[in-house]
Design an enzyme around this catalytic site. Structure first.
Site, mmCIF file in Angstrom:
data_model
loop_
_atom_site.group_PDB
_atom_site.id
_atom_site.type_symbol
_atom_site.label_atom_id
_atom_site.label_comp_id
_atom_site.label_asym_id
_atom_site.label_seq_id
_atom_site.Cartn_x
_atom_site.Cartn_y
_atom_site.Cartn_z
ATOM 1 C CB THR A 157 -29.919 19.213 51.049
ATOM 2 O OG1 THR A 157 -29.923 20.513 51.614
ATOM 3 C CG2 THR A 157 -30.289 18.199 52.100
ATOM 4 C CE1 TYR A 158 -29.397 13.904 44.062
ATOM 5 C CE2 TYR A 158 -27.856 15.360 42.938
ATOM 6 C CZ TYR A 158 -28.524 14.150 43.027
ATOM 7 O OH TYR A 158 -28.293 13.176 42.086
#
Ligand SMILES: NC(=O)c1ccc[n+]([C@@H]2O[C@H](COP(=O)([O-])OP(=O)(O)OC[C@H]3O[C@@H](n4cnc5c(N)ncnc54)[C@H](O)[C@@H]3O)[C@@H](O)[C@H]2O)c1
Length: 338
Positions: free
Chosen positions: A164-165
């Site tokens: 997700t980063y």
């Protein structure tokens, strides 16, 4: 120039702000001092640049060591932040604030949506409103996902992030394209590769190894130390950002919405780092090996030809020196007697 630096109590933002203290620029530094890691460490960084007094929310503070440096504790997600910032006529914004960390993003994905995507749109929108036409922003080597073409080139595909980063940072890159297209704001995106050094982030490998050694804890090394990272020393990164500031207009003449890798171009096996800590720095690490974590990539390596062309970027710090500097800072900062 009037420069807004976001994330300036963070690792990279602090070093960048410090490097600009003696320049003629007026710097407005901003951070929400979130508690992703030690708030004390963030406040101690700020003390180094002259913010020794009590830090209150949404209040502009003046540095005690520079006439041209100010700090505001505020959050890029909050509208009040932009009411405060409106009175400054910024020439350029350097956007480093973010929720960092690959592993944390797997358990806490919403923090990345809030602090990397929503906060970034709000900041870009503010730039549009106040007619600030230049933005440098931080992206990451993580956007390359499991790219097998090494070294990673800016033109490689980034359509398959694995955390997700990385995905939130790709969104920042996409948004820069949108704000460039719609409002003619000029951007330079910088993809940093695993930055380390004094005043570093406690969640990152080398800092963590040293920290856990002094806390007498067992360190965890993934994939038997066979992961490869293009570890890049903080001073080299700061030189790269400052050079982007100096060469901003020149880059725009040659590239549309440029994105540039800033990495050391010297990949190191993690096991080489643990060997260096054990053999050269004589830290008797207790090591436990585990399988690779989901979200982490096997290897990173920056192609820095673009950075070298436009920014004269030539990283100088060898990992042995860089790690020694981090180690010596750690001993001093935590007052460790050896
Ligand atoms: N350190 C690395 O190896 C590395 C690698 C690639 C990319 N980056 C990127 O570089 C930038 C700086 O990274 P860093 O290592 O200094 O991280 P950091 O966590 O030390 O610094 C980020 C700072 O941003 C602040 N912040 C977060 N959300 C905010 C918000 N909504 N409003 C205001 N402030 C907020 C945090 O309090 C923190 O002090 C980040 O964008 C990160 O994603 C870092």
């Amino acid at each position: 120039m009037k420069i807004l630096i976001t994330g300036s109590a963070g690792f990279i933002g602090f070093h960048l702000t410090k490097s600009l203290i003696s320049s003629k620029n007026t710097i407005i530094a901003l951070d929400n001092l979130n508690n992703y890691y030690s708030v004390k460490l963030k406040k101690d960084r700020l003390k180094q640049i002259g913010f020794n007094k009590k830090i209150s929310k949404n209040k502009l503070l003046k540095s005690s060591i520079s006439q041209n440096l100010y700090f505001i504790k505020c959050d890029l997600k909050n509208d009040i932040t932009y009411k405060i910032l409106k009175k400054f006529k910024f020439n350029i914004i350097i956007h480093l604030a973010a929720q960092a960390g690959v592993q944390y993003s797997i358990k806490n994905p919403y923090s990345y949506v809030d602090n990397n995507i929503i906060a970034t749109i709000k900041l870009f929108d503010f730039a549009k409103t106040v007619q600030c036409k230049k933005i440098i922003y931080a992206s990451t080597s993580s956007v390359y996902g499991s790219n097998k073409n090494t070294p990673f080139n800016e033109s490689d595909k980034t359509a398959s992030p694995i955390s997700t980063y990385a995905s939130s940072k790709l969104m920042c890159e996409n948004l820069s394209n949108v704000y460039n297209h719609l409002y003619n704001i000029k951007f330079v995106g910088l993809r940093f590769f695993t930055v380390y050094g004094p005043w570093g982030r406690p969640d990152m490998a080398i800092y963590k190894f040293i920290d856990q050694y002094f806390k007498n804890k067992t360190i965890t090394v993934y994939e038997k130390g066979n992961m490869i990272r293009d570890f890049t020393y903080i001073d080299d990164i700061v030189n790269g950002i400052n050079s982007t500031l100096l060469n901003f207009d020149k880059i725009q003449k040659h590239e549309k919405n440029p994105i540039i890798n800033l990495g050391c171009n010297n990949p190191i096996l993690l096991s080489k780092i643990t060997n260096f800590l054990t053999k050269d720095l004589k830290l008797k690490l207790k090591i436990k090996y585990k399988k690779k974590l989901k979200g982490d990539v096997d290897s990173t390596l920056a192609d820095i030809s673009l950075a070298s062309k436009y920014l004269n970027f030539h990283p100088k710090t060898k990992y042995q020196q860089g790690i020694k500097n981090l180690y010596e800072w750690y001993i001093k900062y935590y007052k460790i007697k050896i």
